[in-house]
Design an enzyme around this catalytic site. Structure first.
Site, mmCIF file in Angstrom:
data_model
loop_
_atom_site.group_PDB
_atom_site.id
_atom_site.type_symbol
_atom_site.label_atom_id
_atom_site.label_comp_id
_atom_site.label_asym_id
_atom_site.label_seq_id
_atom_site.Cartn_x
_atom_site.Cartn_y
_atom_site.Cartn_z
ATOM 1 N N GLU A 300 -6.932 -1.487 5.914
ATOM 2 C CA GLU A 300 -5.744 -0.687 6.212
ATOM 3 C C GLU A 300 -6.042 0.676 6.819
ATOM 4 O O GLU A 300 -5.264 1.599 6.631
ATOM 5 C CB GLU A 300 -4.932 -0.511 4.934
ATOM 6 C CG GLU A 300 -5.552 0.426 3.867
ATOM 7 C CD GLU A 300 -6.372 -0.284 2.808
ATOM 8 O OE1 GLU A 300 -6.829 -1.413 3.075
ATOM 9 O OE2 GLU A 300 -6.565 0.288 1.731
ATOM 10 N N GLU A 334 -0.963 -4.625 4.851
ATOM 11 C CA GLU A 334 -1.692 -3.466 5.364
ATOM 12 C C GLU A 334 -0.743 -2.353 5.789
ATOM 13 O O GLU A 334 -1.072 -1.171 5.674
ATOM 14 C CB GLU A 334 -2.591 -3.879 6.541
ATOM 15 C CG GLU A 334 -3.580 -5.010 6.222
ATOM 16 C CD GLU A 334 -4.440 -4.771 4.995
ATOM 17 O OE1 GLU A 334 -4.719 -3.595 4.686
ATOM 18 O OE2 GLU A 334 -4.820 -5.758 4.327
ATOM 19 N N HIS A 337 0.278 -0.232 2.923
ATOM 20 C CA HIS A 337 -0.762 0.749 2.598
ATOM 21 C C HIS A 337 -0.649 2.033 3.422
ATOM 22 O O HIS A 337 -1.160 3.067 3.014
ATOM 23 C CB HIS A 337 -2.148 0.155 2.869
ATOM 24 C CG HIS A 337 -2.693 -0.671 1.751
ATOM 25 N ND1 HIS A 337 -2.668 -0.248 0.438
ATOM 26 C CD2 HIS A 337 -3.302 -1.884 1.741
ATOM 27 C CE1 HIS A 337 -3.234 -1.186 -0.319
ATOM 28 N NE2 HIS A 337 -3.621 -2.183 0.445
HETATM 29 ZN ZN LIG Z 1 -4.764 -3.913 0.185
#
Ligand SMILES: [Zn+2]
Length: 1076
Positions: A300, A334, A337
Site C-alpha cells: 500500500e 490497499e 490503507h
Molecule cells: Zn493490508
C-alpha cells in the site's frame, strides 16, 4: 544478526530527508547521498544511531551541521554491521543541544540492487516476446529490467541510511538518476526532470516533496511501463481548492488493457472511502502498478500501490468471476490503507493487526458496494471467520518488541483476527457510531502515528462503551469463548423470559462440563436486564467492569433475535462468567422502537404466540464466538430454520457452531448429524451453508473411517442427507447458460461426496465415461471431481487412463485439476505410484507440478486413512528437501493441512516422534554424532541448525526449482519452531479425536440404527433413492417441496443493529440473503 533489535525511543526526530540515488539496473548497483534534518528530544544525548543495512558507506563523507549557524560539528562515526547501525558521536563526549535542528549529511554510499529476494531495492527481469524491427514475423526475446522497492517493514535501511521505524514520520525529497529511456514513479508526481545529464545517457528526476510519512511507505519503481488513465476523481469538497485525483494504472508493455477493471474499482473506491470517512484522499494522484515480482501480494505504498500482476490484471478473455472478486478486494484493500495505515500510520508493528484488520474488513464493504453481485460477505465467512477459530486456538497476540517477532505478526492470522474484531464491533455499535469513531480517529491523528489503543479509544469515546477493555479481553487470551445459553424461566403474565448465559473457553470449557451443570442459579449472578439495549446505561456497565472479577472473562457483545420482530431484540455486553438476563419482549421492543430513528412507524409489532418463541444469539454470526444452546432452545431454532425464518448467516452460524461444539467435545457428533438431518436437508442452494456442511461431512468421514461398521452406516447417512439437494441440482447442469458459478461449484462438492464417501454406482460410472471424453477430446475442460471419483475407485486401467490424461492435457490448469483428482486414490500401491509420478516428473519435466503447487495437489491424500499413512511417510522421507524449498509459514501450512485428520493415539505418537524428537532425525538420516563435523549432515546433528545455503548444498542434487528466499539470514533449525508448535497441537488434536470417537461410538451406532432416517437397503445410493423420493417417507418432506420453490420469497431478516445508517453507502453490511 538474528536479532536486530530496533533502537526505539532514542528520542531523535527526523524532520526531512533529501535523498538522491543514482541507479544502474544493468550492473545492479546504486549509489547515493542523503541529508537528514533532525531534532533531538532529549537532554544529554551524545550520539545519533541510524539504521543502515547492506550498504557500503564512505564514513569520511559524513558530516553534521547545526542548521541555525551552518557550523560543522566534529564527530566520530562507527558502523556496527551486526546490529545494522550507523553511530555518529560528537567529539569529546559533547552532548547535542535539546530541540535544535541539525542536518546530518551522508554524501556517499552505495549498494547492490538485489536479485535474490524482493526486499529493499530489488531488480526483476522479464522476458518480453517482441517482433523484429524489419516487420518480419521473426520474434526475439528481449530482457527488460525493473527496479522496484519494498521498504516495509524494515528494508528502507537497505536503500539509504535512515531512522527506519514506523513511528518516525518525516517528509522526503527524492531525486533519481536513471537511464533516459526508462520511466520512474514514486509516491509523489514528478517535479521536473533534467535530460542529458553529463551526456551519459541518464536523466535526473526530481519528485515533489512528500507529506510527512514513515520510511516504510516510501517507494519508487523504474522501468518501461504502459499506462492507462482513468477520469480524474472528483474531490469530496469541490470548494477546497484541491484538484481532482489523477488515477493511473501502469503495467508491463502490452498489458495495459488488462488493468481496466482494477482502475474502475479504484475509481469507485476512492469515492466510496472519501465519502465514508468524510476525509478527502490525501494525495494528488494515485498510481496502481502491476510489477513482475513483489514480496507481498500487494503493497500500500502511499499513492503508489504495487501489485503482483495476478492481483491487479485481468485478461477479460479467460477470466472467471472469482478473479474479478480477488482483484476488486486487492484494490479496495490497499486503497483503504491510504487513509487507515498511511494518513494515520501505526506507531509500532505490534499494532499492525488493527490496520490490517481494518483494511481487510473494509475491502469487503467496498467490494460489496462496487460489485454487489459477488456476494463477497459469504466469502468472508468461509475464509476470515472460519480461519479465526482455527488460528485462535494456536496463536496469541504478542507485543512485538523484536523485529523478528514482528514478522510473525504479519501472518494471515492478523487479517482474520483483525477483520473479525472490526466486524464484530461495527455490527455491535452500529453504523453511525462506528463511522464516527473512524472519522474521529483519522482526523485526530492525520499525518501522525497512532497505536491500536488510540483507535479503540476513539470507538470508546463515541460509543461510551468499554471498547478498550473489550478488545483487551479478546487479544490477550488463547482460544475463544463459548456462550452456553439456557432458558430457565418464562413468566406468562409479564411475557418475560429468563435466559442463563455462561461463558467458557473453547479449549478448556468441555473439561469443566464433564460435571453435571447445576440448574440452580448461583447467587453471585448479577442481573443485567437493566443494561439491555440502552447505551446510556453502558456507562454504569463500564464502571461495573472496573471493579469486576478476574481477567479470565471475555467481554462479549451479545445480540439476540427472536421471531417477535424482524430486528435485534436485545444487545448488551456480557462481562461475567455467568449471567441471567430477563427479556421482556414487550418492553425491550419498545426500547428498540425509541432508538430506531429511521423507521419507527413502519415496523409494527406483531403479536404472535409466545410459546413458539425462539432465541437466536449472535445475530448474523456477528461475533467470532460459539453459542451452545440447551436442547429445548435448539429444537425451536430447528423449527425456525424449517419455517425459513433465519437468514443465511444465522443458518450458517448455527451449523458451523454445532459442528465445532461436537468436535470440541461439548456435544456429541450425533447432535450435529441430528441437526443436519432435521434442519438442513432442505437447505437452499446457497454456497455458504453448503460449503461448510460439505467440508464438515468430509471431516467427520475422516474420523469415522477408523471404524468400518460406523463408516458403512455413515455412507448411507451421507447419501440420505443429500437426496433433496441431488434431486434439485442433479448430476449435470440442465441449462448451461443460466447456471450460476455457485451452483456448479456446489454440484462439484456434491459429486465428490456422493462419488467417494457415498460410493454411488451411477455417479462412479458416469465419471468413468466422462474421463474417456476428456481423453478423446482435449478441448473439454477437465473437472477435478470426475478425476477424483475415478481415482478413488480406480482399477488398474482407470489409473492408467488418469495417468494418460495427466500426460496429455494440453492446458496446465487442466493438468493440475487432474493431478488434484489423482490424489484421491486409496489403494496403497496406487498411492505410491501417484506420489512417484509427481516426484519423478518434477525433476525431469518442466511442465509438471511445481513444488509450491504440491500442497494443494496432494490434498486428496489427506482425506483417506491410507492416503494419510503414505503421505506422512513421504513427507518424513523428503523433509530436508521440503525444508529447503519452503519457508516456515508454508511448512506450517503443509503440516496443518496434511496431519489434521489423524485420529488414533499411535498416529499422534508418530507425529510427536518425528517433529518433536531429534533422535528420529538421527535414525532417519543416519546422522552420527561421533563423526567429525566435516560433512553437512553431521552438522545437522550437532547444531540442528543450518542456514539456507547449507541446506541447499546438502540437497543440491535433488533440487529442481529455486528455493524460497528468506530474508532472515539467521539460522533455521531443521524443524522450524512454528512447525513444532503446530505438530504438538496436531498431536493433541489427534488424541482428542481418538477420544471423541471412543466416546461417541455407541451413540453414533444407536443413531445410525434408529429410525431417524431410512436406510432402505445395503445397496442404497443417491440415484436410486431419488427415483423413490416421492414414495419414501422423509422427515419434513412436506416442507421440502415448498423450500425449493419459495426461496425467493424468504423475508430478509437483517436486524436493526444497523438501521441507523446515515448517508455513506454501506450496503447490507450484515447480510444479503443470496437465495434471491
Ligand atoms: Zn493490508
Amino acid at each position: 544478526m538474528s536479532s536486530r533489535r530496533l533502537s526505539r525511543s532514542q528520542n531523535i526526530i527526523p524532520i526531512h530527508y533529501d535523498v538522491h540515488l543514482t541507479t544502474d539496473l544493468d550492473s545492479g548497483q546504486f549509489c547515493g547521498s542523503v541529508k537528514i534534518d533532525l531534532i533531538i528530544k532529549q537532554h544529554d544525548q551524545t550520539c545519533i544511531k541510524l539504521d543502515a543495512s547492506h550498504l557500503i558507506i564512505d564514513l569520511s563523507s559524513i558530516s553534521l551541521i547545526l542548521i541555525s549557524s551552518l557550523t560543522k560539528l566534529e564527530c566520530t562515526v562507527e558502523t556496527n554491521d551486526l546490529n545494522e547501525i550507523l553511530e555518529i558521536r560528537l567529539l569529546n563526549e559533547k552532548t547535542f543541544s535539546f530541540d535544535i535542528p541539525y542536518r546530518l549529511i551522508i554524501n556517499s554510499f552505495s549498494g547492490h540492487i538485489t536479485t535474490q529476494n524482493q526486499i529493499g531495492f530489488y531488480r526483476s527481469t522479464v522476458e518480453i516476446l517482441s517482433y523484429n524491427d524489419n516487420n518480419s514475423n521473426e520474434t526475439c526475446v528481449i530482457k527488460k529490467h525493473y527496479g522496484i522497492t519494498q521498504m516495509s517493514p524494515t528494508h528502507c535501511r537497505r536503500v539509504f541510511p535512515c531512522f527506519d521505524e514506523p513511528s518516525l514520520r518525516a517528509t522526503f525529497d527524492l531525486t533519481l538518476d536513471i537511464p533516459r529511456h526508462l520511466q520512474a514513479l514514486s509516491n509523489m508526481p514528478q517535479l521536473y526532470s533534467q535530460d542529458n545529464l553529463l551526456n551519459s545517457g541518464t536523466k535526473r528526476i526530481h519528485f515533489q516533496r512528500t507529506p510527512s510519512m514513515p520510511t516504510f511507505l516510501l517507494c519508487f519503481v523504474i522501468g518501461e511501463f504502459d499506462m492507462i488513465k482513468a477520469e480524474p476523481v472528483e474531490r469530496l469538497n469541490k470548494d477546497n481548492g484541491l484538484s481532482p485525483i489523477e488515477l493511473t494504472a501502469y503495467t508491463l508493455p502490452g498489458r495495459k488493457h488488462e488493468a481496466t477493471f482494477a482502475l474502475n474499482c479504484a475509481h469507485k473506491a476512492l469515492h466510496y472511502y472519501a465519502d465514508l470517512f468524510q476525509i478527502d484522499y490525501p494525495m494528488s494522484k494515485l498510481d496502481l502498478v502491476a510489477v513482475p515480482d513483489l514480496f507481498y501480494p500487494a503493497m500500500e505504498d502511499w499513492a503508489l500501490i504495487l501489485f503482483k500482476e495476478e492481483e491487479m490484471l485481468i485478461n477479460e478473455d479467460h477470466a472467471v468471476s472469482i478473479q474479478y472478486r480477488n482483484v476488486c478486494q486487492s484494490v479496495t484493500h490497499e486503497i483503504a490503507h491510504q487513509w487507515f495505515g498511511n494518513l494515520v500510520s501505526i506507531h509500532w508493528w505490534n499494532d499492525v493487526y488493527v490496520v490490517e484488520g481494518f483494511a481487510k474488513w473494509f475491502e469487503y464493504l467496498a467490494t460489496d458496494y462496487i460489485v454487489p453481485e459477488y456476494n463477497v460477505f459469504s466469502e468472508f465467512f468461509s475464509t476470515q471467520f472460519v480461519r479465526y477459530f482455527d488460528y485462535c486456538i494456536n496463536i496469541l497476540h504478542n507485543e512485538a518488541d523484536d523485529i523478528d517477532e514482528k514478522d510473525f505478526s504479519f501472518e494471515g492470522f492478523i487479517y482474520s483476527k483483525g477483520s473479525c474484531l472490526m466486524r464484530m464491533l461495527h455490527l455491535f455499535v452500529g453504523q453511525t457510531d462506528f463511522l464516527d469513531s473512524i472519522r474521529l480517529y483519522l482526523q485526530r491523528y492525520s499525518y501522525r502515528t497512532a497505536t491500536a489503543i488510540d483507535f479503540w479509544a476513539c470507538v470508546e469515546e463515541i460509543t461510551k462503551l468499554p471498547i478498550k477493555k473489550l478488545v483487551h479481553s479478546w487479544c490477550t487470551k488463547k482460544s475463544y469463548p463459548v456462550v452456553q445459553v439456557k432458558m430457565i424461566g418464562y413468566d406468562e403474565t409479564t411475557g418475560t423470559y429468563d435466559l442463563e448465559l455462561k461463558q467458557m473457553s473453547f479449549c478448556r470449557g468441555h473439561d469443566q462440563e464433564k460435571k453435571p451443570i447445576d440448574k440452580k442459579i448461583s447467587c453471585h449472578c448479577i442481573k443485567t436486564s437493566d443494561l439491555i439495549c440502552d447505551t446510556k446505561h453502558n456507562i454504569d456497565l463500564y464502571q461495573s467492569i472496573d471493579n469486576n472479577d478476574n481477567d479470565e472473562n471475555w467481554i462479549i457483545p451479545i445480540t439476540i433475535l427472536n421471531n417477535q420482530s424482524n430486528y435485534c431484540l436485545t444487545k448488551y455486553l456480557m462481562t461475567k462468567n455467568q449471567e441471567i438476563i430477563h427479556i421482556n419482549i414487550n418492553s425491550s421492543l419498545s426500547i428498540e422502537e425509541q432508538n430506531n430513528d429511521n423507521e419507527p412507524l413502519i415496523k409494527k409489532r406483531r403479536c404472535l404466540l409466545l410459546t413458539s418463541n425462539y432465541f437466536k444469539l449472535n445475530i448474523c454470526s456477528g461475533g467470532p464466538y460459539r453459542v451452545f444452546y440447551s436442547s429445548d432452545m435448539l429444537e425451536k431454532l430447528i423449527q425456525a430454520i424449517i419455517k425459513q425464518e433465519l437468514n443465511i448467516f444465522d443458518r450458517f452460524n448455527l451449523e458451523n457452531d454445532m459442528y465445532a461444539l461436537s468436535m470440541g467435545g461439548f456435544t456429541s457428533l450425533v447432535d450435529y448429524l441430528h441437526l443436519l438431518l432435521n434442519a438442513y436437508m432442505n437447505e437452499l442452494d446457497d454456497e455458504l451453508v453448503w460449503k461448510d456442511i460439505e467440508s464438515n461431512i468430509i471431516r467427520i468421514g475422516t474420523l469415522l473411517e477408523y471404524d468400518k461398521q460406523l463408516y458403512d452406516f455413515y455412507r448411507k447417512f451421507v447419501i440420505f442427507f443429500h437426496q433433496n439437494l441431488y434431486q434439485r441440482i442433479g448430476l449435470i447442469s440442465n441449462n448451461n447458460e443460466d447456471e450460476s458459478v455457485a451452483r456448479s461449484r456446489l454440484r462439484c462438492f456434491l459429486l465428490v461426496i456422493l462419488g467417494t464417501i457415498g460410493y454411488d454406482p451411477t455417479i462412479i460410472s458416469n465419471a468413468r465415461e466422462q474421463l474417456l471424453i476428456y481423453l478423446n477430446d482435449p478441448s473439454v475442460t477437465v473437472l477435478w471431481p470426475i478425476c477424483a471419483i475415478v481415482a478413488h475407485h480406480a482399477s488398474e486401467s482407470d489409473l492408467n487412463n488418469l495417468f494418460k490424461l495427466w500426460e496429455q492435457c494440453p492446458r496446465r490448469d487442466d493438468r493440475l485439476r487432474c493431478a488434484y483428482g489423482l490424489s484421491y486414490v486409496q489403494e496403497s500401491s496406487q498411492i505410491e505410484r501417484v506420489l512417484n509420478l509427481f516426484t519423478i516428473n518434477n525433476s525431469t519435466n518442466n511442465n509438471s507440478i511445481r513444488l509450491h503447487e504440491r500442497i494443494e495437489c496432494y490434498k486428496g491424500f489427506c482425506l483417506s486413512k491410507q492416503g494419510r499413512y503414505y503421505y506422512q511417510r513421504y513427507i518424513e522421507d523428503n523433509w530436508l528437501l521440503l525444508r529447503t524449498n519452503y519457508n516456515d509459514e508454508y511448512l506450517e501450512a503443509l503440516i496443518r493441512e496434511t496431519f489434521g485428520y489423524f485420529s488414533t493415539k499411535d498416529e499422534a505418537l508418530r507425529i510427536e516422534e518425528f517433529f518433536l524428537s531429534y533422535e528420529t532425525f538421527e535414525q532417519k538420516y543416519k546422522i552420527n554424532f561421533k563423526e567429525t563435523p566435516s560433512t553437512p549432515c553431521t552438522r545437522i546433528a550437532v547444531h540442528l541448525c543450518l542456514d539456507d545455503n547449507e541446506l541447499l548444498t546438502i540437497n543440491k542434487n535433488n533440487l529442481s526449482s529455486p528455493p524460497i528466499y528468506n530474508h532472515h539470514h539467521h539460522h533455521h533449525s531443521i524443524i522450524p519452531n512454528k512447525v513444532k508448535e503446530v505438530a504438538s497441537i496436531i498431536a493433541h488434536t489427534t488424541r482428542t479425536r481418538a477420544a471423541l470417537l471412543e466416546r461417541d461410538h455407541d451413540d453414533l451406532l444407536a443413531f445410525f440404527q434408529s429410525d431417524s432416517f431410512s436406510i432402505s437397503s445395503p445397496t442404497s445410493n443417491a440415484s436410486s433413492q431419488i427415483l423413490s423420493i416421492n414414495t419414501t417417507n422423509i422427515i419434513s418432506s412436506s416442507s421440502s417441496i415448498t423450500t425449493t420453490t419459495s426461496g425467493n420469497k424468504r423475508k430478509r431478516r437483517v436486524s436493526s443493529l444497523n438501521t441507523s445508517s446515515s448517508s455513506p453507502p454501506v450496503r447490507n453490511l450484515l447480510a444479503s440473503d443470496t437465495s434471491a
